[in-house]
Each structure stands twice: as C-alpha cells, then as structure tokens.
Design a protein around this motif. Structure first.
Motif, PDB file in Angstrom:
ATOM      1  N   GLN A 122     104.249  30.623  17.797  1.00  0.00           N
ATOM      2  CA  GLN A 122     103.896  32.061  17.309  1.00  0.00           C
ATOM      3  C   GLN A 122     103.297  33.288  18.303  1.00  0.00           C
ATOM      4  O   GLN A 122     103.715  34.216  18.154  1.00  0.00           O
ATOM      5  N   TYR A 123     102.594  32.554  19.410  1.00  0.00           N
ATOM      6  CA  TYR A 123     102.180  33.566  20.373  1.00  0.00           C
ATOM      7  C   TYR A 123     102.834  33.311  21.774  1.00  0.00           C
ATOM      8  O   TYR A 123     102.030  33.291  22.684  1.00  0.00           O
ATOM      9  N   ILE A 124     104.196  33.114  21.719  1.00  0.00           N
ATOM     10  CA  ILE A 124     104.826  32.783  22.868  1.00  0.00           C
ATOM     11  C   ILE A 124     104.910  33.872  24.026  1.00  0.00           C
ATOM     12  O   ILE A 124     104.824  33.741  24.998  1.00  0.00           O
ATOM     13  N   THR A 125     104.757  35.224  23.521  1.00  0.00           N
ATOM     14  CA  THR A 125     104.417  36.403  24.279  1.00  0.00           C
ATOM     15  C   THR A 125     103.103  36.705  24.575  1.00  0.00           C
ATOM     16  O   THR A 125     102.961  37.763  25.075  1.00  0.00           O
ATOM     17  N   TYR A 126     102.134  35.919  24.210  1.00  0.00           N
ATOM     18  CA  TYR A 126     100.707  36.082  24.360  1.00  0.00           C
ATOM     19  C   TYR A 126     100.097  34.988  25.131  1.00  0.00           C
ATOM     20  O   TYR A 126      99.484  33.989  24.620  1.00  0.00           O
ATOM     21  N   PRO A 127     100.338  34.800  26.251  1.00  0.00           N
ATOM     22  CA  PRO A 127      99.811  33.886  27.184  1.00  0.00           C
ATOM     23  C   PRO A 127      98.483  33.841  27.162  1.00  0.00           C
ATOM     24  O   PRO A 127      97.737  32.526  27.473  1.00  0.00           O
ATOM     25  N   GLY A 128      97.609  34.745  27.096  1.00  0.00           N
ATOM     26  CA  GLY A 128      96.027  34.696  26.847  1.00  0.00           C
ATOM     27  C   GLY A 128      95.837  33.608  25.704  1.00  0.00           C
ATOM     28  O   GLY A 128      94.699  33.094  25.857  1.00  0.00           O
ATOM     29  N   LEU A 129      96.453  33.947  24.501  1.00  0.00           N
ATOM     30  CA  LEU A 129      95.884  33.116  23.356  1.00  0.00           C
ATOM     31  C   LEU A 129      96.274  31.763  23.508  1.00  0.00           C
ATOM     32  O   LEU A 129      95.607  31.067  23.208  1.00  0.00           O
ATOM     33  N   GLY A 130      97.476  31.543  24.121  1.00  0.00           N
ATOM     34  CA  GLY A 130      97.913  30.213  24.402  1.00  0.00           C
ATOM     35  C   GLY A 130      97.042  29.335  25.488  1.00  0.00           C
ATOM     36  O   GLY A 130      96.597  28.457  25.184  1.00  0.00           O
ATOM     37  N   THR A 131      96.431  29.984  26.585  1.00  0.00           N
ATOM     38  CA  THR A 131      95.443  29.484  27.432  1.00  0.00           C
ATOM     39  C   THR A 131      94.168  29.083  26.869  1.00  0.00           C
ATOM     40  O   THR A 131      93.551  28.339  27.058  1.00  0.00           O
ATOM     41  N   ALA A 132      93.890  30.294  25.843  1.00  0.00           N
ATOM     42  CA  ALA A 132      92.405  30.170  25.197  1.00  0.00           C
ATOM     43  C   ALA A 132      92.304  28.841  24.602  1.00  0.00           C
ATOM     44  O   ALA A 132      91.585  28.055  24.189  1.00  0.00           O
ATOM     45  N   GLY A 133      93.595  28.714  23.618  1.00  0.00           N
ATOM     46  CA  GLY A 133      93.634  27.294  22.724  1.00  0.00           C
ATOM     47  C   GLY A 133      93.610  26.017  23.611  1.00  0.00           C
ATOM     48  O   GLY A 133      93.177  25.183  23.055  1.00  0.00           O
TER      49      GLY A 133
END
Length: 278
Positions: A236-247
C-alpha cells in the motif's frame, strides 16, 4: 606473541567490518522512519533527518484503520509466546523420552525423524492446509501456533544435551523412590534450562518472522501476524519508505529485546556440558 597479537587484530577488524555491514542499514532505517516523505524524495540518501517527525509512527499506530498494525503486533505476540511455550513442553518431554525411556524401536523412530529433516518444509504446505481445514482451524490463530511444535531440530538439540547428563543422577533418584515424572521435573528439567532457553529464542523468532504459512492460512486482515501484515503495508505504501521502515522497526522491537536480555543464557548453552554440574 607477535603472531598471536596480529591474529587478534585481524579478527577484530574482520568482526568490526561485519558488524558495520549489518548495523548500518538498521541505523539508516531508524533515521528514515523519522523523515517525512517529501524530505526523503528531495534529499535522497542521507542518515540524519533535517526535520524530525513522528508522523510515520502516528499514522501507522493511530490513523490507519485499513492496516491495523497494533492488532498485528499483538497477534504476533499471542502466536509467538503460545507457540514457544508449546514447543518447550513438547521438546522437553520428547527429548527425555528419546534418551531415558526404553521402548521398542526408539532409536529407529528417532532416525526416521532425523531423516524427515531432509525434506523441505514447503512440501508439507498442502497436506498441512488439508489437516487444518479438517480441524476447522483455517483463518484461526491455532493453525499458526500448533504446527511445528515438535520441530525435529529442537528435539535433536535438546536430546544431545540430555545425553550429556550422567545417568547416575537418575539412578540415585530411583533409589530414593522417584518415578519417571519426578526425575524429569526435579533433575533433568533444571539441568536443561540453558538449552531450552536457546530453543525458546529460536522458536519465538521463527514464529515471529514466519511469513509464508500465516499468509496462506489466515485470510482475515485483523487476524494477521505482523510479518505478513507488513507485506500488505509495503504494497500500500510502496512510495512511502518512511512508513515502511517505521513498520519494520516496530516489528523488530520484541526480538531485539528478547536477545538483549537472554544473550547470557544463549552463550551458556553453546556448551553441551553447561547443564551438567560437576
């Protein structure tokens, strides 16, 4: 002396380089999780954020109903803790049975179990799914907790540890009138705690990081553990690396704390004689 000192320096440099090789990506992920998406896109690869923000964590934990990270986190805790406790019970009893109890075909049965380790676990997916379906455990956390409780490698590891415990301790207890369960509970179990700690570490991290089987057997988003849940998050957030790394960092917390507080027992169990008192 000079050769020994040079060997130590070389080993230290090598281990330091390996440590940096693994730690640097984690440091980058930690700082990236505190960056906004605009900053990541505009500045490119940088370590320290220009403007620190907790918006990524806030969105994941509180403002994201479609991806319930908190539910995934607690689902993983329930699954991993329950699975680990079940593994410890099964493995401890099985290891005692394969070393101390005498029954026909014991060694042959154990050899067959060791032979089963030659087959990749993916071969069992379809039969295992059929069994879970017959039990009515599809889309149920029990289907993630129960399978794998009697892992052959864990049984083999603890069995080898028990073989190092002198049988004279058992015989002394039998002379005093102890039965098999009392021998296991009061003599064997306290001595194998170091290796059981290692089994618990491996079982917890293996269950926590398991991705394939929970993705197959769990269909309800609210029942997913956090590892397959992060895959949905990445999609869902492939273009939002900040959210991915937070998760990813949220998912890292339990295993990091577990190894941090249990490393002393982990090192103690590396010697098979650690459980035997002189």
């Amino acid at each position: 002396m000079k050769q020994s000192k040079a060997t130590k320096i070389t080993a230290f440099i090598f281990l330091l380089m390996m440590a940096l090789f693994w730690v640097i990506p984690l440091i980058w992920a930690f700082f990236t999780s505190f960056k906004s998406n605009n900053e990541i896109e505009s500045t490119g690869f940088t370590f320290l954020p220009i403007h620190w923000t907790i918006s990524n964590y806030k969105e994941l934990l509180f403002d994201n109903a479609s991806n319930p990270v908190i539910k995934w986190f607690f689902n993983s805790l329930i699954v991993s803790i329950s699975h680990t406790l079940l593994v410890l019970v099964v493995v401890a009893l099985a290891s005692y049975g394969y070393t101390r109890l005498k029954f026909k075909g014991r060694d042959l049965l154990f050899s067959i179990l060791l032979g089963s380790m030659m087959f990749p676990s993916v071969v069992n997916l379809i039969p295992l799914y059929k069994i879970m379906d017959e039990l009515g455990w599809v889309n149920n956390l029990l289907a993630v907790i129960v399978p794998g409780a009697a892992g052959v490698f864990n049984v083999f590891l603890v069995r080898q540890f028990v073989l190092g415990i002198p049988k004279a301790l058992d015989e002394s207890a039998q002379i005093d009138g102890a039965n098999e369960f009392q021998i296991f509970w009061h003599i064997i179990l306290p001595l194998i705690r170091p290796v059981l700690t290692v089994v618990a570490l491996f079982s917890f991290t293996g269950s926590w990081n398991d991705f394939l089987w929970p993705s197959i057997i769990i269909n309800d988003i609210d029942k997913l553990p956090i590892t397959p849940g992060l895959q949905l998050l990445q999609g869902q957030y492939i273009t939002y690396p900040g959210l991915g790394t937070a998760g990813a960092l949220i998912a890292l917390i339990p295993t990091f704390l577990l190894y941090l507080f249990a490393q002393r027992y982990f090192m103690q169990s590396m010697s098979l004689s650690a459980g035997v008192k002189e």
